[in-house]
Design a protein around this motif. Structure first.
Motif, PDB file in Angstrom:
ATOM      1  N   THR A 195       0.869  -1.179   0.000  1.00 56.36           N
ATOM      2  CA  THR A 195       0.000   0.000   0.000  1.00 56.36           C
ATOM      3  C   THR A 195       0.902   1.223   0.000  1.00 56.36           C
ATOM      4  O   THR A 195       1.982   1.215   0.605  1.00 56.36           O
ATOM      5  CB  THR A 195      -0.937   0.069   1.223  1.00 56.36           C
ATOM      6  OG1 THR A 195      -0.182   0.488   2.366  1.00 56.36           O
ATOM      7  CG2 THR A 195      -1.605  -1.275   1.503  1.00 56.36           C
ATOM      8  N   VAL A 196       0.452   2.254  -0.694  1.00 58.30           N
ATOM      9  CA  VAL A 196       1.286   3.451  -0.809  1.00 58.30           C
ATOM     10  C   VAL A 196       0.483   4.677  -0.383  1.00 58.30           C
ATOM     11  O   VAL A 196      -0.736   4.707  -0.565  1.00 58.30           O
ATOM     12  CB  VAL A 196       1.797   3.632  -2.265  1.00 58.30           C
ATOM     13  CG1 VAL A 196       2.597   2.423  -2.708  1.00 58.30           C
ATOM     14  CG2 VAL A 196       0.659   3.900  -3.239  1.00 58.30           C
ATOM     15  N   PRO A 197       1.156   5.702   0.185  1.00 57.97           N
ATOM     16  CA  PRO A 197       0.460   6.964   0.442  1.00 57.97           C
ATOM     17  C   PRO A 197      -0.114   7.499  -0.886  1.00 57.97           C
ATOM     18  O   PRO A 197       0.443   7.251  -1.951  1.00 57.97           O
ATOM     19  CB  PRO A 197       1.580   7.877   0.960  1.00 57.97           C
ATOM     20  CG  PRO A 197       2.609   6.938   1.521  1.00 57.97           C
ATOM     21  CD  PRO A 197       2.554   5.728   0.648  1.00 57.97           C
ATOM     22  N   ARG A 198      -1.223   8.240  -0.781  1.00 61.84           N
ATOM     23  CA  ARG A 198      -1.946   8.638  -1.995  1.00 61.84           C
ATOM     24  C   ARG A 198      -1.062   9.325  -3.033  1.00 61.84           C
ATOM     25  O   ARG A 198      -1.222   9.107  -4.233  1.00 61.84           O
ATOM     26  CB  ARG A 198      -3.068   9.601  -1.629  1.00 61.84           C
ATOM     27  CG  ARG A 198      -4.286   8.901  -1.120  1.00 61.84           C
ATOM     28  CD  ARG A 198      -5.386   9.919  -0.821  1.00 61.84           C
ATOM     29  NE  ARG A 198      -6.307   9.365   0.139  1.00 61.84           N
ATOM     30  CZ  ARG A 198      -7.180   8.402  -0.128  1.00 61.84           C
ATOM     31  NH1 ARG A 198      -7.240   7.912  -1.340  1.00 61.84           N
ATOM     32  NH2 ARG A 198      -7.973   7.936   0.796  1.00 61.84           N
ATOM     33  N   MET A 199      -0.166  10.179  -2.562  1.00 59.76           N
ATOM     34  CA  MET A 199       0.615  10.947  -3.546  1.00 59.76           C
ATOM     35  C   MET A 199       1.538  10.040  -4.378  1.00 59.76           C
ATOM     36  O   MET A 199       2.055  10.474  -5.396  1.00 59.76           O
ATOM     37  CB  MET A 199       1.426  12.049  -2.869  1.00 59.76           C
ATOM     38  CG  MET A 199       2.563  11.546  -2.028  1.00 59.76           C
ATOM     39  SD  MET A 199       3.656  12.846  -1.425  1.00 59.76           S
ATOM     40  CE  MET A 199       4.554  13.279  -2.884  1.00 59.76           C
ATOM     41  N   PHE A 200       1.728   8.790  -3.968  1.00 59.09           N
ATOM     42  CA  PHE A 200       2.602   7.892  -4.730  1.00 59.09           C
ATOM     43  C   PHE A 200       1.811   6.949  -5.646  1.00 59.09           C
ATOM     44  O   PHE A 200       2.399   6.104  -6.310  1.00 59.09           O
ATOM     45  CB  PHE A 200       3.447   7.047  -3.768  1.00 59.09           C
ATOM     46  CG  PHE A 200       4.579   7.811  -3.141  1.00 59.09           C
ATOM     47  CD1 PHE A 200       5.809   7.898  -3.781  1.00 59.09           C
ATOM     48  CD2 PHE A 200       4.420   8.442  -1.927  1.00 59.09           C
ATOM     49  CE1 PHE A 200       6.858   8.607  -3.208  1.00 59.09           C
ATOM     50  CE2 PHE A 200       5.457   9.152  -1.348  1.00 59.09           C
ATOM     51  CZ  PHE A 200       6.682   9.232  -1.991  1.00 59.09           C
ATOM     52  N   TRP A 201       0.486   7.061  -5.616  1.00 61.62           N
ATOM     53  CA  TRP A 201      -0.324   6.063  -6.306  1.00 61.62           C
ATOM     54  C   TRP A 201      -0.038   5.987  -7.821  1.00 61.62           C
ATOM     55  O   TRP A 201       0.236   4.919  -8.362  1.00 61.62           O
ATOM     56  CB  TRP A 201      -1.811   6.321  -6.040  1.00 61.62           C
ATOM     57  CG  TRP A 201      -2.700   5.481  -6.909  1.00 61.62           C
ATOM     58  CD1 TRP A 201      -3.533   5.913  -7.885  1.00 61.62           C
ATOM     59  CD2 TRP A 201      -2.824   4.057  -6.902  1.00 61.62           C
ATOM     60  NE1 TRP A 201      -4.171   4.859  -8.489  1.00 61.62           N
ATOM     61  CE2 TRP A 201      -3.750   3.703  -7.899  1.00 61.62           C
ATOM     62  CE3 TRP A 201      -2.235   3.045  -6.142  1.00 61.62           C
ATOM     63  CZ2 TRP A 201      -4.104   2.385  -8.159  1.00 61.62           C
ATOM     64  CZ3 TRP A 201      -2.586   1.733  -6.407  1.00 61.62           C
ATOM     65  CH2 TRP A 201      -3.509   1.409  -7.400  1.00 61.62           C
TER      66      TRP A 201
END
Ligand SMILES: Cc1ncc(COP(=O)(O)O)c(C=O)c1O
Length: 488
Positions: free
Chosen positions: A339-345
């Motif tokens: 899972t990644v923080p949104r800004m890395f999606w």
């Protein structure tokens, strides 16, 4: 102090989780300060109109996670927690918007170096870590699901699917993580990968442009060490103790990437307490660093309530969470996720497209169905019982055979650690001698573990017990006793 909680009886979230979440929030906001008492469970239950058991379950989890501590019969009192402004635990799932722009250097992808067993024959009684029980695979249900899928929905056999993974599976994983690990992610933060190893590679490749220095637990998981050691970057080993990674020894330079297994340190089995978890998050914030949390075996916790993952505390800022179905369903599936923080999606999805353009459809679709239809939860409950019985048997047999043997890290996961009694030869010698007697036990610097100092702590043996029957466990411990003879 009176606690004002608002419970929703119609919510899918169980009442005990609602109580836990809200009391935890009140503590983190500083409204309940260190030293203050929680209301007695009977009182709170009466006031909320719910059962006392529900409040007790929430209190038990608050205690297990280190927010409160019992003082004899006086009740539960809030533990000291660093001020929120320093913790920078962000609630509400806001994305991080600062930090450097990812650097695309186009370095080649790293490869996994094959089975860390290094070939050769498997010992007759092998305590290799993290092997799920072959007889535990849910073959009948799996076959039924696969047959059904193949007779109805075959479009993705000939077409491409989303490179980040089948949306149904990503949604099922997000729901599982929210419920089981308090990690608040949506399906558009989950990338399905080829096992946990691929997820570690994905995160590493995503972040290497942000990273000046790699920090790794010592000892640590061999697979992670292979990625870090072959990166051509400085690697800073951080020692672990009985509470996991020693946060006070983390470097203070900016721009690190830290690999950590807080819920069941690999290989020592240590569980990191809340205060250290919070220190880790503060360190990441203060040094503009990122953390890869490898939660490889958290589906198996036997004693006490589940613990909130680091990613659940972080609120989607600096922790990349890595999980795998290799332990819970089977390593042959080769399905894991990050899972990644949104800004890395967007970047993560693009990277997965570059790496492999997605995953095989059939296994993903079967797994999504397996989870959605409730089979996964039932399967986990069954395996937890089976593995707990094996763990109990191993602990009891070791203690009976070796006079109160010292066992570490058995509360969860699929392995535990036995500290050899004084007078025993070093663990690596015991490992070699045991192997000659058909037993696979592993020092902290071998097997699937890597120790930068190569055997600096050579008095512990790792036992992965999940794939051996109780009779096999008894046989193996008996052979160890006759081998160690008067030493132990
Ligand atoms: C600590 C740890 N992390 C990650 C993994 C990755 O698992 P896999 O690539 O098999 O899904 C393992 C496997 O044993 C492990 O022990």
């Amino acid at each position: 102090m009176e606690l004002t909680l608002t419970l929703d009886a119609t919510s899918a979230k169980p009442l005990q989780v609602q109580v836990f979440d809200q009391v935890r929030e009140i503590i983190l906001e500083g409204k309940l300060k260190a030293g203050m008492a929680l209301p007695p469970s009977r009182l709170l239950a009466e006031r909320l109109g719910i059962s006392r058991n529900t409040v007790n379950a929430a209190y038990e989890r608050l205690s297990a996670e280190g927010y409160v501590k019992a003082r004899g019969t006086a009740g539960l009192f809030v533990e000291p927690i660093p001020p929120d402004s320093l913790l920078l635990i962000q609630r509400g799932g806001q994305a991080l918007t600062n930090g450097p722009v990812p650097d695309e250097t186009g370095e080649p992808l790293l490869c996994f170096a094959g089975s860390p067993g290094g070939g050769g024959e498997r010992p007759e009684l092998d305590f290799w870590v993290g092997r799920s029980d072959p007889a535990g695979f849910p073959l009948r249900i799996w076959r039924r699901i696969v047959n059904r899928l193949l007779s109805h929905e075959t479009a993705y056999l000939t077409d491409y699917c989303d490179p980040a993974g089948l949306p149904e599976l990503r949604a099922a994983i997000a729901t599982h993580l929210r419920r089981a690990r308090a990690v608040a992610v949506t399906k558009d933060q989950v990338v399905v990968t080829t096992g946990g190893q691929d997820a570690l590679n994905l995160v590493f490749n995503l972040l290497k442009g942000h990273t000046r220095q790699l920090c790794i637990e010592n000892p640590c998981y061999l697979g992670a060490s292979l990625i870090f050691r072959s990166a051509g970057m400085a690697v800073h080993p951080v020692p672990v103790d009985g509470d996991g990674l020693r946060t006070e020894l983390l470097p203070r330079d900016r721009g690190s990437l830290l690999y950590v297994t807080p819920s069941h340190q690999f290989p020592t089995g240590a569980i990191m307490p809340l205060t250290r978890r919070l220190e880790l998050l503060r360190w990441a914030e203060e040094t503009d660093s990122y953390i890869v949390e490898d939660d490889y075996d958290s589906d198996f916790r036997y004693d006490g309530p589940p613990l909130t993952a680091l990613a659940g505390l972080d609120g989607g800022r600096r922790v990349f969470y890595v999980g795998t179905f290799s332990k819970s369903v089977g390593a042959g599936l080769r399905i894991g996720y990050a899972t990644v923080p949104r800004m890395f999606w967007d970047e993560a999805r693009m990277m997965k497209a570059r790496m492999s353009n997605g995953q095989a459809w059939l296994e993903q679709a079967a797994l999504a169905t397996f989870i959605d239809e409730g089979h996964f939860d039932r399967h986990l409950r069954r395996l937890r019982q089976l593995y707990k019985a094996r763990r109990d048997h191993l602990v009891a047999t070791l203690r009976r055979t070796f006079d109160e043997a010292m066992i570490i890290g058995g509360e969860s996961g699929l392995h535990l650690v036995w500290r050899l009694p004084p007078g025993c030869p070093p663990a690596r010698q015991v490992q070699v001698a045991a192997r000659e007697r058909g037993i696979g036990v592993y020092a902290l610097s071998s097997g699937a573990a890597f120790d930068v100092d190569q055997g600096a702590r050579d008095d512990m043996l790792v036992f992965g017990y999940s794939s051996l029957t109780e009779a096999q466990i008894g046989d193996a411990v008996g052979r160890l006793k006759s081998m160690l003879g008067d030493h132990a």
